[in-house]
Write an enzyme that holds these catalytic residues in place. Sequence first.
Site, PDB file in Angstrom:
ATOM      1  N   CYS A  43       0.445  -1.844  -0.549  1.00  0.00           N
ATOM      2  CA  CYS A  43      -0.148  -0.019   0.129  1.00  0.00           C
ATOM      3  C   CYS A  43       1.350   1.321  -0.154  1.00  0.00           C
ATOM      4  CB  CYS A  43      -0.939  -0.022   0.888  1.00  0.00           C
ATOM      5  SG  CYS A  43       0.191   0.184   2.577  1.00  0.00           S
TER       6      CYS A  43
ATOM      7  N   GLY B 218      -0.609   0.029  -4.834  1.00  0.00           N
ATOM      8  CA  GLY B 218      -1.763  -1.462  -4.255  1.00  0.00           C
ATOM      9  C   GLY B 218      -3.017  -0.490  -5.855  1.00  0.00           C
TER      10      GLY B 218
ATOM     11  N   ASN C 292       1.322   1.342   5.993  1.00  0.00           N
ATOM     12  CA  ASN C 292       1.911   0.832   4.871  1.00  0.00           C
ATOM     13  C   ASN C 292       2.522   0.097   5.713  1.00  0.00           C
ATOM     14  OD1 ASN C 292       4.414   1.745   2.694  1.00  0.00           O
ATOM     15  ND2 ASN C 292       3.528  -0.048   2.612  1.00  0.00           N
ATOM     16  N   GLY C 293       2.593  -1.609   4.961  1.00  0.00           N
ATOM     17  CA  GLY C 293       3.854  -2.274   5.975  1.00  0.00           C
ATOM     18  C   GLY C 293       3.255  -3.398   6.673  1.00  0.00           C
TER      19      GLY C 293
ATOM     20  N   TYR D 130      12.136  -2.453  -6.819  1.00  0.00           N
ATOM     21  CA  TYR D 130      11.323  -2.415  -8.057  1.00  0.00           C
ATOM     22  C   TYR D 130       9.847  -1.148  -7.282  1.00  0.00           C
ATOM     23  CZ  TYR D 130       6.901  -5.430  -9.370  1.00  0.00           C
ATOM     24  OH  TYR D 130       5.827  -4.937 -10.372  1.00  0.00           O
TER      25      TYR D 130
END
Length: 495
Positions: free
Chosen positions: A28, A54, A129-130, A269
């Site tokens: 996300c 996301g 996020n994570g 990436y």
Amino acid sequence: MMIGTPPAAEVDAEDPFDLDSDRLHEECGVFGVYGHPEAAALTALGLHALQHRGQEAAGIVSFDGARFHAERRLGLVGDHFSDARVIGRLPGRSAIGHNRYSTTGETILRNVQPLFAELDAGGLAVAHNGNLTNALTLRKELVRAGAICQSTSDTEVILHLVAQSRRPRLIDRFVNALREIEGAYALVALFEGKLIGARDPLGIRPLILGELDGCHILASETCALDIIGAKYVRDIENGEVVVISESGVQSLRPFPPQKMRPCIFEFVYFARPDSIVQGKSVYEVRKQMGVELARESMPEADVIVPVPDSGVPAAIGFSQESGIPFELGIIRNHYVGRTFIQPTQGVRELGVRMKHNANRSQLEGKRIVLVDDSLVRGTTSVKIVKMMRDAGATEVHFRLACPPITHSDYYGIDTPEREKLLAATHTLEQMREFIGADSLAFLSVDGLYRAMGYEYRDDTRPQFTDHCFTGDYPTLLTDLMGEAPRQLSLIAEAS
């Protein structure tokens, strides 16, 4: 940020004709605005810039000074938040937003963030996020103590920890909750009159601070600032909590100092190539990965071909270092989504060409070097190598601009279990045979660090979180080692 591991059938539910199904996925992106009259609209634009992080769901929560307002939807940001009527339902000068990619099970609305709870100290909305590596253990303790959980997201654990804290101020409760969680997180939170940003003690997940017209912005990447014309101020530091209010930006340091170890996969990436991460241009780093790869393993060839889109910068660097021409040997169709109807097997077998097609004029009769960013299961690489040979390439040499992925991730990257990672179960020669290439080579770990501007990886004090390549996990993996259930049993819900 889902808790638990799905049944094997769900993990392996890969569309054999979708070239994106064998990619790593970030979970996300987060975004927050404080003090701007168009906070919700800016948040929608920021989420649009972070769409690559996301694509399954998006949500925005705003605060108008008296009430919170929420809009959470399945699908892309542009599918819902480009509608002025939706933005009109999100009044206020402060807002936070979230893009979601789920790692387990199906995406359902109750898991879409930001999550919101009404506490005795006021309303609190959180976007994350994570991934928390002790979320299952904490959840088990919370439920045993009487907590009622409504989602399968580890973010909900944070809300419960805040609710159970007995500190008088909400910010102190929030900090107490952070002290109990482990793993990787970049959080944005909204409560009455304040916007909070927090980054885990190692800084594994990214979070930055920006400024627009005197208003403060929090975001996962700088590209989200660019889209709204905001100025980059600085990175939120590892272990830092910032509290943004009418008084300005207050910085809290609730954790003992640690050496930062950001996730190196942001550079390989995940981050958009036009973003700046930890002061480094992602595009330039990826080009340099290609340069280092060419120095380490350059075959005799006629043309360098990137696997679009993520392999393009590394292929440019490889071409510049080797002197071998760069050509677009694979053309990607950006207008085909996962929902394209494929009613019969005969039509489904055309699925590979729906998203990627070989550019025969640049391939026929040539020895080519395919450059990609990573190799996961290898199924995508098999399809692409065959596509190149069918288009007339006489030799296909495959080069990967990162080291072999040999270990699973537990910090927010959607990786298969280790036994499903090709590099964890095969030798280099076995991998070459599997994908059908004439040769195969990966960038070395030290080569990756050279591309990042270091002479080598410091094994005693690693500069980055790189466990996918090295097996060196920087935090405790409490849930993995404990007795917490690997799959939550919650009622099925239509999405």
